[in-house]
Design a protein around this motif. Structure first.
Motif, short mmCIF file in Angstrom:
data_model
loop_
_atom_site.label_atom_id
_atom_site.label_comp_id
_atom_site.label_asym_id
_atom_site.label_seq_id
_atom_site.Cartn_x
_atom_site.Cartn_y
_atom_site.Cartn_z
N ARG A 228 3.29 16.02 -11.80
CA ARG A 228 2.30 16.73 -12.60
C ARG A 228 2.20 18.19 -12.12
O ARG A 228 2.18 19.12 -12.92
N TYR B 271 3.90 5.94 -5.21
CA TYR B 271 3.95 6.14 -6.66
C TYR B 271 2.93 7.18 -7.09
O TYR B 271 3.25 8.10 -7.86
N GLU B 272 1.71 7.06 -6.58
CA GLU B 272 0.66 8.02 -6.91
C GLU B 272 1.05 9.43 -6.47
O GLU B 272 0.84 10.40 -7.20
N THR B 273 1.62 9.53 -5.28
CA THR B 273 2.04 10.83 -4.77
C THR B 273 3.13 11.43 -5.64
O THR B 273 3.09 12.63 -5.97
N GLN C 90 0.83 -1.21 0.00
CA GLN C 90 0.00 0.00 0.00
C GLN C 90 0.86 1.26 0.00
O GLN C 90 0.56 2.22 -0.71
N LYS D 90 3.89 1.59 -1.17
CA LYS D 90 4.50 1.74 -2.50
C LYS D 90 3.51 2.33 -3.48
O LYS D 90 3.85 3.23 -4.26
N GLU D 91 2.28 1.82 -3.47
CA GLU D 91 1.25 2.34 -4.39
C GLU D 91 0.96 3.80 -4.11
O GLU D 91 0.89 4.61 -5.03
N ARG D 92 0.79 4.14 -2.84
CA ARG D 92 0.53 5.54 -2.48
C ARG D 92 1.72 6.42 -2.81
O ARG D 92 1.57 7.55 -3.25
N VAL E 124 3.69 10.84 -8.84
CA VAL E 124 3.08 11.23 -10.11
C VAL E 124 2.36 12.57 -9.95
O VAL E 124 2.50 13.47 -10.79
N ASN E 125 1.60 12.73 -8.86
CA ASN E 125 0.89 13.99 -8.62
C ASN E 125 1.87 15.15 -8.42
O ASN E 125 1.66 16.24 -8.96
#
Length: 152
Positions: free
Chosen positions: A123, A115-117, A109, A111-113, A119-120
């Motif tokens: 961006r 990665y998303e963070t 979890q 790692k997934e968060r 990317v955000n």
């Protein structure tokens, strides 16, 4: 009374450099028994480092605190006491075995968060850079073109 600096030096030399060199030797010689010994040591030492970080901020005022740290690291390393092996086998291995699934799920979890963070953030960083570039270009255009555009 031992100072923080002496304690830190002893812990770095005996708690990290000495074990690191013997870990290298175990890997180089492919001695499985030594390899397992040093892996257990590093797992225990990682826990010690976490606890030490908190303890240094909260109980460093305790009499003989730095002496106890030195004694504990030497106890962990000693082939006579086998402190790291004892702590690993009696406490850490059973604890980690019982919580392994939960820990693995948490890491996935995170790692997934993470990665998303990232990317955000990436961006947002690109949007900010693009906005700054456009703003600078428009400002530069108006500053350099303003005299030409004024009526005569």
């Amino acid at each position: 009374m031992v100072s923080w600096m002496i304690s830190r030096a002893v812990v770095l030399v005996f708690g990290m450099l000495y074990p690191a060199y013997y870990s290298y030797k175990a890997v180089k010689t492919k001695n499985v028994k030594e390899y397992v010994r040093w892996m257990m040591y590093w797992i225990v030492f990682a826990l010690y480092t976490v606890i030490e970080t908190v303890a240094d901020q909260t109980v460093a005022w305790f009499p003989l605190y730095y002496e106890l740290k030195i004694a504990f690291v030497i106890w962990l390393l000693s082939p006579y006491t086998k402190g790291a092996s004892l702590i690993y086998r009696k406490f850490l291995h059973p604890l980690l075995s019982s919580k392994e699934r939960e820990i693995d799920d948490y890491i996935i979890q995170a790692k997934e968060r993470g990665y998303e963070t990232m990317v955000n953030f990436g961006r947002q960083g690109l949007n900010l850079a693009a906005t700054a570039a456009v703003t600078a270009a428009v400002k530069d255009f108006w500053l350099t073109s303003a005299p030409i555009l004024q009526p005569i």
